[in-house]
Design an enzyme around this catalytic site. Structure first.
Site, PDB file in Angstrom:
ATOM      1  N   ASP A 124       0.906  -1.363  -0.011  1.00  8.02           N
ATOM      2  CA  ASP A 124       0.071   0.112   0.004  1.00  8.02           C
ATOM      3  C   ASP A 124       0.861   1.206   0.057  1.00  8.02           C
ATOM      4  O   ASP A 124       2.127   1.344   0.078  1.00  8.02           O
ATOM      5  CB  ASP A 124      -0.961  -0.042   1.132  1.00  8.02           C
ATOM      6  N   HIS A 125       0.397   2.311   0.173  1.00  9.01           N
ATOM      7  CA  HIS A 125       0.979   3.569   0.220  1.00  9.01           C
ATOM      8  C   HIS A 125       2.074   3.630   1.159  1.00  9.01           C
ATOM      9  O   HIS A 125       3.205   4.229   0.831  1.00  9.01           O
ATOM     10  CB  HIS A 125       0.219   4.737   0.229  1.00  9.01           C
TER      11      HIS A 125
ATOM     12  N   CYS B  31       2.925  -3.025   4.106  1.00  6.52           N
ATOM     13  CA  CYS B  31       2.263  -1.914   4.595  1.00  6.52           C
ATOM     14  C   CYS B  31       2.822  -1.301   5.939  1.00  6.52           C
ATOM     15  O   CYS B  31       3.585  -1.585   6.237  1.00  6.52           O
ATOM     16  CB  CYS B  31       0.518  -2.533   4.803  1.00  6.52           C
TER      17      CYS B  31
ATOM     18  N   GLY C  30       2.351  -4.152   8.382  1.00  5.25           N
ATOM     19  CA  GLY C  30       2.507  -5.436   7.800  1.00  5.25           C
ATOM     20  C   GLY C  30       1.303  -6.302   8.363  1.00  5.25           C
ATOM     21  O   GLY C  30       1.241  -7.358   7.551  1.00  5.25           O
TER      22      GLY C  30
ATOM     23  N   GLY D 198      -2.255  -5.441   8.258  1.00  2.57           N
ATOM     24  CA  GLY D 198      -3.389  -5.475   7.328  1.00  2.57           C
ATOM     25  C   GLY D 198      -3.077  -6.279   6.053  1.00  2.57           C
ATOM     26  O   GLY D 198      -4.092  -6.986   5.671  1.00  2.57           O
TER      27      GLY D 198
ATOM     28  N   HIS E 113       9.881 -23.067   9.839  1.00  2.74           N
ATOM     29  CA  HIS E 113       8.885 -23.862  10.767  1.00  2.74           C
ATOM     30  C   HIS E 113       7.636 -23.661   9.969  1.00  2.74           C
ATOM     31  O   HIS E 113       6.646 -24.654  10.235  1.00  2.74           O
ATOM     32  CB  HIS E 113       8.795 -23.195  12.152  1.00  2.74           C
ATOM     33  N   ASN E 114       7.115 -22.568   9.266  1.00  2.00           N
ATOM     34  CA  ASN E 114       5.965 -22.325   8.807  1.00  2.00           C
ATOM     35  C   ASN E 114       5.830 -22.602   7.060  1.00  2.00           C
ATOM     36  O   ASN E 114       4.682 -22.330   6.777  1.00  2.00           O
ATOM     37  CB  ASN E 114       5.413 -20.900   9.429  1.00  2.00           C
TER      38      ASN E 114
ATOM     39  N   ARG F 201       6.497   0.916   8.377  1.00  2.00           N
ATOM     40  CA  ARG F 201       6.773   2.248   9.360  1.00  2.00           C
ATOM     41  C   ARG F 201       7.641   1.819  10.427  1.00  2.00           C
ATOM     42  O   ARG F 201       7.965   2.463  11.449  1.00  2.00           O
ATOM     43  CB  ARG F 201       5.225   2.747   9.545  1.00  2.00           C
TER      44      ARG F 201
ATOM     45  N   ARG G  34       7.914 -32.502  11.662  1.00  2.70           N
ATOM     46  CA  ARG G  34       7.026 -32.074  12.456  1.00  2.70           C
ATOM     47  C   ARG G  34       6.121 -30.706  11.969  1.00  2.70           C
ATOM     48  O   ARG G  34       4.839 -30.950  12.127  1.00  2.70           O
ATOM     49  CB  ARG G  34       7.089 -32.012  13.995  1.00  2.70           C
TER      50      ARG G  34
END
Length: 146
Positions: free
Chosen positions: A11-12, A68, A71, A73, A101-102, A112, A135
């Site tokens: 975004d902006h 953003c 981070g 939104g 892990h993810n 910002r 796992r």
């Protein structure tokens, strides 16, 4: 799938950091697919997050970067898509864990709250760190809502 092809959406609040990252990643041989926004004029992050998420879900890209102000939104929007695992990363350790892990496929940056150098370090880790599997794979398989 070309591992050097990366989607980016913002975004902006993330516009100038995105410009910096695109320039740096292009120097390293990455092909960047820019989903916008394209100025610092106020806009709505979902307008850019959804097309990035859809490109990843369709298999046109394997990973992306989103930006953003916080981070949050843009990550929330991306994570509405079943095939997306967007992780908010504000330091190197978070980027490492998001991948190992993810198996995060989108790195969401709080433009910002971090400087350009930190953003580049985070993105480099995100793009160059593998998934541990094991796992962690079992847990990832439980994420989608059926």
């Amino acid at each position: 799938m070309d591992d050097k092809k990366i989607g980016i959406a913002n975004d902006h609040a993330g516009f100038y950091m995105k410009k910096f990252l695109v320039e740096e990643l292009t120097k390293k041989g990455y092909e960047i697919v820019d989903f916008g926004c394209y100025s610092a004029e106020s806009c709505d992050y979902p307008d850019y997050a959804h097309p990035l998420a859809e490109a990843i879900e369709k298999g046109e890209l394997t990973r992306g970067i989103s930006l953003c102000g916080s981070g949050n939104g843009i990550a929330i929007t991306l994570n509405k898509h079943q095939g997306i695992r967007a992780a908010i990363c504000w330091n190197e350790e978070m980027a490492t864990l998001a991948r190992t892990h993810n198996n995060a496929n989108v790195c969401s940056l709080p433009a910002r709250f971090i400087d350009y150098d930190m953003a580049l370090r985070i993105v480099n880790i995100f793009l160059n760190t593998g998934f541990d599997g094991g796992r962690h794979q079992r847990r990832i398989e439980k994420i989608p809502v059926k």
